[in-house]
Design an enzyme around this catalytic site. Structure first.
Site, PDB file in Angstrom:
ATOM      1  N   VAL A 108     -47.050 -10.910   1.358  1.00  0.00           N
ATOM      2  CA  VAL A 108     -46.501 -10.129   2.462  1.00  0.00           C
ATOM      3  C   VAL A 108     -47.604  -9.313   3.121  1.00  0.00           C
ATOM      4  CG1 VAL A 108     -44.857  -8.314   3.052  1.00  0.00           C
ATOM      5  CG2 VAL A 108     -44.324  -9.897   1.211  1.00  0.00           C
ATOM      6  N   CYS A 109     -47.637  -9.353   4.452  1.00  0.00           N
ATOM      7  CA  CYS A 109     -48.483  -8.439   5.219  1.00  0.00           C
ATOM      8  C   CYS A 109     -47.601  -7.802   6.289  1.00  0.00           C
ATOM      9  CB  CYS A 109     -49.693  -9.170   5.805  1.00  0.00           C
ATOM     10  SG  CYS A 109     -49.297 -10.423   7.026  1.00  0.00           S
ATOM     11  N   GLN A 110     -48.161  -7.153   7.269  1.00  0.00           N
ATOM     12  CA  GLN A 110     -47.337  -6.451   8.258  1.00  0.00           C
ATOM     13  C   GLN A 110     -46.603  -7.408   9.186  1.00  0.00           C
ATOM     14  OE1 GLN A 110     -46.650  -3.178   8.230  1.00  0.00           O
ATOM     15  NE2 GLN A 110     -45.208  -3.544   9.897  1.00  0.00           N
TER      16      GLN A 110
END
Length: 137
Positions: free
Chosen positions: A96-98
């Site tokens: 997960v990233c932004q």
């Protein structure tokens, strides 16, 4: 054979090939970044299969809010910390990233570290929030 000798027809053929390539580009680039899952599928992987969520954002971003039970492993440190993320390398991993842009690099690093089932969350934390799912601070 006269069809290919006419320059107007060659221009049309070239235009068709280029436009076909542009239409296929999103599919090609997505598969190069690895498997992706949406927020609903990610929730199912977490609840039913015990997927490990790895948040690769910077610590300040992580502190503002992250997925429940997500482990922080910033992208720059991911290669060094990959072994400590999950005991079982066959367990599903969700990166997960932004916004989903950085996760393809992390996906490749985790695959290289020997994890068999690695997914990137489409749209990242922003898509998770948009789906109305909770974040933890």
């Amino acid at each position: 054979m006269n069809f290919f000798a006419d320059y107007n027809n060659l221009a049309l053929i070239a235009l068709a090939v280029v436009s076909g390539g542009l239409l296929a580009w999103p599919t090609i680039s997505r598969s190069a970044g690895g498997k992706t899952v949406n927020a609903t599928t990610a929730t199912q992987l977490i609840n039913k299969r015990g997927a490990v969520v790895v948040d690769i954002r910077e610590p300040a971003e992580y502190a503002k809010g992250h997925l429940p039970q997500a482990r922080s492993a910033p992208l720059a440190e991911l290669a060094n910390r990959a072994a400590s993320l999950a005991k079982d390398k066959s367990a599903p991993i969700i990166v997960v990233c932004q916004t989903g842009q950085r996760s393809s690099k992390a996906h490749a690093a985790l695959k290289q570290a020997g994890f068999g089932e690695v997914y990137s969350l489409e749209g990242g934390v922003a898509a998770w929030q948009q789906a109305g799912l909770p974040l933890v601070k």
